[in-house]
Design an enzyme around this catalytic site. Structure first.
Site, PDB file in Angstrom:
ATOM      1  N   CYS A 102      -0.387   4.424   2.123  1.00 26.49           N
ATOM      2  CA  CYS A 102      -0.748   4.345   3.535  1.00 26.49           C
ATOM      3  C   CYS A 102      -0.129   3.063   4.061  1.00 26.49           C
ATOM      4  CB  CYS A 102      -2.275   4.365   3.606  1.00 26.49           C
ATOM      5  SG  CYS A 102      -2.986   4.281   5.223  1.00 26.49           S
ATOM      6  N   SER A 103      -0.910   2.126   4.495  1.00 27.37           N
ATOM      7  CA  SER A 103      -0.379   0.803   4.832  1.00 27.37           C
ATOM      8  C   SER A 103      -1.538  -0.169   4.981  1.00 27.37           C
ATOM      9  CB  SER A 103       0.432   0.857   6.112  1.00 27.37           C
ATOM     10  OG  SER A 103      -0.349   1.454   7.100  1.00 27.37           O
ATOM     11  N   CYS A 104      -2.516  -0.078   4.063  1.00 28.36           N
ATOM     12  CA  CYS A 104      -3.701  -0.928   4.110  1.00 28.36           C
ATOM     13  C   CYS A 104      -3.287  -2.399   4.091  1.00 28.36           C
ATOM     14  CB  CYS A 104      -4.610  -0.620   2.931  1.00 28.36           C
ATOM     15  SG  CYS A 104      -5.193   1.081   2.949  1.00 28.36           S
ATOM     16  N   CYS A 136       0.892  -1.166   0.000  1.00 27.20           N
ATOM     17  CA  CYS A 136       0.000   0.000   0.000  1.00 27.20           C
ATOM     18  C   CYS A 136       0.921   1.203   0.000  1.00 27.20           C
ATOM     19  CB  CYS A 136      -0.894  -0.005   1.234  1.00 27.20           C
ATOM     20  SG  CYS A 136      -1.825   1.522   1.428  1.00 27.20           S
TER      21      CYS A 136
END
Lengths: 96, 207, 105
Positions: B114-116, B111
């Protein structure tokens, strides 16, 4: 539910714009041409969730790019691909 | 709200105390929201326990079922969100999407914005998944990044990078190791690692 | 390539080797994580997008310097103050009280 504007296999262009607020299109993908891989569901627009409820619900797509087209200096196979999700209001038909 | 049994006002004694300005900012917000009646320390505890209870074992369970049951696998690849409900998992409203590895295809998930991450199925994401270096590089030089994880791919193998930019959450379906014919679903599930579900590991071992 | 839209827009930028070290999540990090889930559940935040918007407004040097959950804290503070749910003065006072309580232990 509205009908999807694009279908799997269709070539699309990802819009090249940069709103001042939150949005979900990475810079590297802006202005690129991709192929629709999968039509996903409808979701609220990220831009409209800032102090809002995300409406209108908007169609989401998974689109596929060729790595060699995306990165001029790509060091890998001509087979390599990159997939990302793009909302319908960020897509336009690609010609040619 | 002043007595020493009030957990909203105590640091957990067995955990190091945060000292950075912004960690304290977070704890100050927490205290103000609890004092303001927006949520309770008990609700917080329940959320933390639920989050800590999620682990890659959940993903391993899904993978093992897919290896054993071709019809389940077909449903999983076609419409992951619906298929995992059969195993008691629900990620809605995000759309759970399973990416199948094969001899000629390797999938890896990132991601960049972000860091989904499908936390409910994989647990807490690793620090490197959230790092600038992984997010910046894996889209542009996936083979070089994968090599840093020990995954060397020939140019015959197509690498597919999946940037989790919006409402889809991804999990890789790794290849079933050879020599596992007749294994139970439980035995198979135990072979599956977190990194194989993200795509930074390709080969699962039975040793 | 189009310019990144903020400090979070990292895809394709030059960067160093990936640090593969595993890191434990500290208890305060779980607490901030839980607070965000609860803020969403209780309607203090309308959507995760709101939290992300605040993170993306961070100065690039802050984005780089802050850890993952510190960014979340910074963004939640921004949202709660700009919506009038919390007052900055109360936040500052509570931070000072937390520091005092720590010093007294």
């Amino acid at each position: 539910m509205t009908l999807p504007l694009y279908r799997p296999g269709q070539r699309v262009r990802i819009a090249d714009r940069t709103p001042a607020t939150h949005h979900r299109v990475p810079a590297y993908a802006k202005g690129q041409t991709a192929v629709v891989e999968r039509v996903c569901g409808e979701h609220g627009q990220p831009e409209n969730f800032i102090r809002g409820n995300g409406e209108p619900l908007t169609r989401l797509y998974r689109v596929r790019l060729l790595q060699r087209e995306l990165w001029p200096d790509y060091r890998g196979s001509h087979l390599d691909k990159l997939d990302l999700e793009v909302f319908e209001h960020w897509l336009e038909p690609a010609h040619g | 709200m002043g007595d020493h049994h009030d957990h909203s006002k105590t640091f957990q004694p067995d955990h190091p105390e945060p000292t950075s300005d912004d960690a304290l900012l977070g704890l100050a917000l927490r205290e103000l929201l609890i004092d303001g009646g927006y949520f309770t320390a008990a609700e917080e505890q329940a959320v933390i326990e639920k989050m800590q209870g999620a682990s890659p074992e959940n993903g391993g369970h899904i993978v093992a079922r897919a290896w054993k049951d071709p019809e389940f696998k077909a449903r999983l690849l076609d419409h992951g969100s619906e298929a995992i409900k059969e195993l008691g998992f629900d990620l809605s409203p995000t759309e759970f999407t399973v990416l199948e590895n094969s001899r000629s295809i390797h999938n890896v998930v990132v991601c960049t914005l972000c860091s989904c991450y499908p936390r409910a199925l994989l647990g807490m994401s690793p620090a490197w998944y959230k790092s600038k270096n992984y997010r910046a590089r894996v889209v542009r030089e996936p083979r070089q990044v994968l090599a840093e994880f020990g995954v060397e791919l020939s140019s015959e193998v197509e690498v597919r990078v999946h940037d989790s930019t919006a409402e889809l959450r991804y999990m890789v379906l790794p290849q079933r190791p050879a020599g596992t014919e007749g294994w139970t679903e439980q035995q198979l599930a135990a072979l599956v690692t977190r990194d194989s579900l993200i795509g930074t590991q390709r080969t699962l071992t039975t040793g | 390539m189009t310019q990144p839209s903020g400090p979070h827009d990292l895809g394709g930028l030059d960067a160093g080797p990936v640090d593969l070290a595993e890191k434990d999540t500290a208890y305060w990090e779980w607490q901030i994580d839980a607070m965000i889930r609860l803020a969403l559940q209780k309607g203090l935040l309308t959507d995760f997008a709101e939290l992300r918007d605040g993170i993306e407004r961070l100065a690039p040097e802050d984005y780089e310097k802050l850890s993952y959950y510190e960014r979340w804290a910074r963004s939640l503070a921004y949202a709660l103050v700009s919506k009038g749910i919390l007052q900055q003065a109360d936040i500052d006072q509570t931070i000072a009280a937390l520091r005092q309580r720590q010093a007294g232990r």
